[in-house]
Write an enzyme that holds these catalytic residues in place. Structure first.
Site, PDB file in Angstrom:
ATOM      1  N   HIS A 144     -37.073  10.940 -41.170  1.00 17.07           N
ATOM      2  CA  HIS A 144     -37.415   9.547 -40.844  1.00 17.07           C
ATOM      3  C   HIS A 144     -38.808   9.144 -41.324  1.00 17.07           C
ATOM      4  CE1 HIS A 144     -36.968   6.052 -37.756  1.00 17.07           C
ATOM      5  NE2 HIS A 144     -36.536   5.728 -38.964  1.00 17.07           N
ATOM      6  N   CYS A 201     -40.731   6.552 -33.317  1.00 22.07           N
ATOM      7  CA  CYS A 201     -40.399   7.839 -33.920  1.00 22.07           C
ATOM      8  C   CYS A 201     -41.197   8.132 -35.182  1.00 22.07           C
ATOM      9  CB  CYS A 201     -38.905   7.866 -34.206  1.00 22.07           C
ATOM     10  SG  CYS A 201     -38.422   9.167 -35.308  1.00 22.07           S
TER      11      CYS A 201
END
Length: 172
Positions: free
Chosen positions: A87, A29
């Site tokens: 993130h 990710c």
């Protein structure tokens, strides 16, 4: 505007890999986000793994030495916005509003519990934020159809674009 025709157009323009022709990269990710935002291969600047959520760790996240998309867009006179999952680091300097996004809405960690969650300092329970301030969710729970997730945000996006006059070279 419907989302599916846009996704179909996007999928026609990107590389795909058959089962016998896989790319020689592992897709995580955060490194993928870092590559998209910098336009660079993540391993060239040391971002090959997902960072651990730690607001006190200045080394966890996209290196602050890397220039990212909203910074380039500002130079061209555009307004920028970020919605969703960040993130890319949790320190104040790593957040999307500190990295150049004008409007932000989402969560800083690598995931989020959307229904029946209680705010605490664990990654999946940190508050949703809007422009750097904790905020309530725009809806109670994700609709059962994942494709509907973005629709509650449509009025917010339209208001922001109208308010900011999101045209090139008009950053007022």
């Amino acid at each position: 505007m419907r989302l599916l025709p846009l996704l179909a157009l996007l999928s026609a323009c990107v590389a795909s890999f058959a089962a016998d022709r896989k790319p020689n990269i592992l897709v995580f990710c955060s490194p993928t986000r870092a590559g998209l935002l910098t336009g660079r291969y993540q391993q060239r600047f040391g971002h090959e793994n997902n960072p651990v959520y730690n607001p006190a760790d200045a080394t966890a996240g996209l290196p602050l030495t890397e220039k990212i998309l909203p910074q380039f867009m500002h130079e061209a006179g555009y307004k920028t916005g970020w919605i969703g999952k960040w993130h890319l680091g949790a320190t104040p300097a790593h957040t999307p509003w500190a990295r150049g996004f004008d409007e932000t809405y989402g969560f800083i960690g690598g995931g989020h519990v959307y229904s029946d969650w209680q705010i605490n300092e664990k990654e999946y329970n940190v508050p949703l934020t809007r422009n750097g301030q904790p905020t309530a969710p725009l809806f109670d729970a994700i609709p059962t159809d994942p494709g509907c997730f973005i629709w509650p945000l449509t009025p917010l996006i339209r208001r922001t674009c109208r308010r900011r006059n999101a045209k090139p070279n008009s950053r007022t």
